[in-house]
Scaffold this active site. Sequence first.
Site, mmCIF file in Angstrom:
data_model
loop_
_atom_site.group_PDB
_atom_site.id
_atom_site.type_symbol
_atom_site.label_atom_id
_atom_site.label_comp_id
_atom_site.label_asym_id
_atom_site.label_seq_id
_atom_site.Cartn_x
_atom_site.Cartn_y
_atom_site.Cartn_z
ATOM 1 N N GLU A 56 24.074 36.833 77.696
ATOM 2 C CA GLU A 56 23.738 38.198 78.702
ATOM 3 C C GLU A 56 25.382 38.655 78.291
ATOM 4 O O GLU A 56 25.071 40.270 78.650
ATOM 5 C CB GLU A 56 22.774 37.549 79.787
ATOM 6 C CG GLU A 56 21.916 37.962 79.875
ATOM 7 C CD GLU A 56 20.627 38.397 81.426
ATOM 8 O OE1 GLU A 56 19.304 38.622 81.034
ATOM 9 O OE2 GLU A 56 21.364 38.523 81.981
ATOM 10 N N HIS A 92 19.593 12.429 66.636
ATOM 11 C CA HIS A 92 18.691 12.565 65.736
ATOM 12 C C HIS A 92 17.473 13.719 64.921
ATOM 13 O O HIS A 92 16.435 13.126 64.624
ATOM 14 C CB HIS A 92 17.593 11.488 66.304
ATOM 15 C CG HIS A 92 19.030 9.668 66.824
ATOM 16 N ND1 HIS A 92 18.390 9.483 65.232
ATOM 17 C CD2 HIS A 92 19.273 9.527 67.551
ATOM 18 C CE1 HIS A 92 19.313 8.067 66.180
ATOM 19 N NE2 HIS A 92 19.283 8.413 67.727
ATOM 20 N N LYS A 94 12.152 45.884 77.757
ATOM 21 C CA LYS A 94 11.071 45.873 79.101
ATOM 22 C C LYS A 94 10.700 47.359 78.764
ATOM 23 O O LYS A 94 9.344 47.654 79.768
ATOM 24 C CB LYS A 94 12.201 46.105 80.353
ATOM 25 C CG LYS A 94 12.480 44.724 80.900
ATOM 26 C CD LYS A 94 12.940 45.270 82.271
ATOM 27 C CE LYS A 94 13.913 43.326 82.706
ATOM 28 N NZ LYS A 94 14.883 43.512 83.845
#
Length: 427
Positions: free
Chosen positions: A279, A300, A414
């Site tokens: 951010e 792995h 938003k």
Amino acid sequence: MKISVNYSGDYSAIVTTEIKHKIQTIHHGIYTKKAVGADYLGWVDWPSSLRQDWLKELHDTANDIREKSNVLVVIGIGGSYLGSKAVLEALSKNFHPYNKLEVIFAGHLVSGSYLKQLMQYLNSKEVTINIISKSGTTTEPAIASRFLIQYMEKRYGEQASSRIIVTTDENKGALRSLAIEKGYKRLIVPEDIGGRYSVFTAVGLLPIVAAGYDIAEFINGAKMAEQDFRTLDIENNPAIKYAIIRKHLYDSGYPLEILATFDDKLKYVQEWWKQLFGESEGKEGKGIFPTSVLYSTDLHSLGQYIQDGKRILFETFLLTEKADEDLTVFESPQNGDELNYLSGLTLHEFNHVCYEATSNAHLQGGVPQISITIEQVDEKHLGYLLYFYMMACAFSAYLLDINPFDQPGVEEYKTNVFKFLKKPGYC
């Protein structure tokens, strides 16, 4: 108390005159609070400015929670929960994780299944909730709050208000208004500290102290870091050093950083770090993409890509010198698993050997590396480490000519959500 930052390349060669000048300018801007985004630089000297009466109030609130409840539900998203979650996960035991109080998080996702099962689980517990939001209208925690406040009022009636604590803006916002109306206890989110830099405020501290951990030591670690990283020392200040190395690697064609650790206790420190740097830096088409791996598990899986994949990434190891608990490999008479060659080796020592082997292999594969080493995982060292990352992040973003303290991209999503859902005023 110390933290060491080491680089696989020649650090002195990348400290150019231009970089030195820019670091000096950034340092001056931070400590005179005249840098871009200076309205959100309150975290810089926050640890050393904490008052004892404020800390006593926090301890008294935590004691009250524990007297009434055996579960604290923390409602928040992003910086409103990741800091305390990181510290709690780092300090907790694996199978008996809670020191004095169980802490459960909500509002960090939208899931009817999660909330429904949470409320069913709470039926057999005594509960306090802590709602964390500067505005009170952030959608995800607001949804969780609506359901959980209703749950508390149905279950506890008039007593519900004494079991709900809000951490919010001092002077404005929907959550502040609700708290005043309902009589909830209020704690303050400082005006000049953003969410992802708020772990040393009431946002992060209340869940940690309520769970029974030593916030005095946590804050002391941050105070020590605040003092140590204040120095304008390009060679020896680890926060500045980390920022300079990151900028060099970014300019050299490595736009992705993998934070790797061999200590599973630090996996939520990695999550907190991802938000902090993601951010703070990811703006204006710039920034290093932060991601993480837990070794040796991910050796792995993602280890194959890191070793042989496209050369767009660099690797930062987060290492600890000491383990709080350990086991030593013993000799087996049958040696059916062929592990007797490890006899006498602790599992922490095994992980260190694994680190050295992995580091060597990835370097040979062309992956540049940084290592960050702390002595151990406890309250004081975590406070020191998290402050280190915050300061390094500020320097790193400023080196990219980015404001570290806004998040316009988050606001964009938003706004679109509100439009799609036809929220009044967004249609």
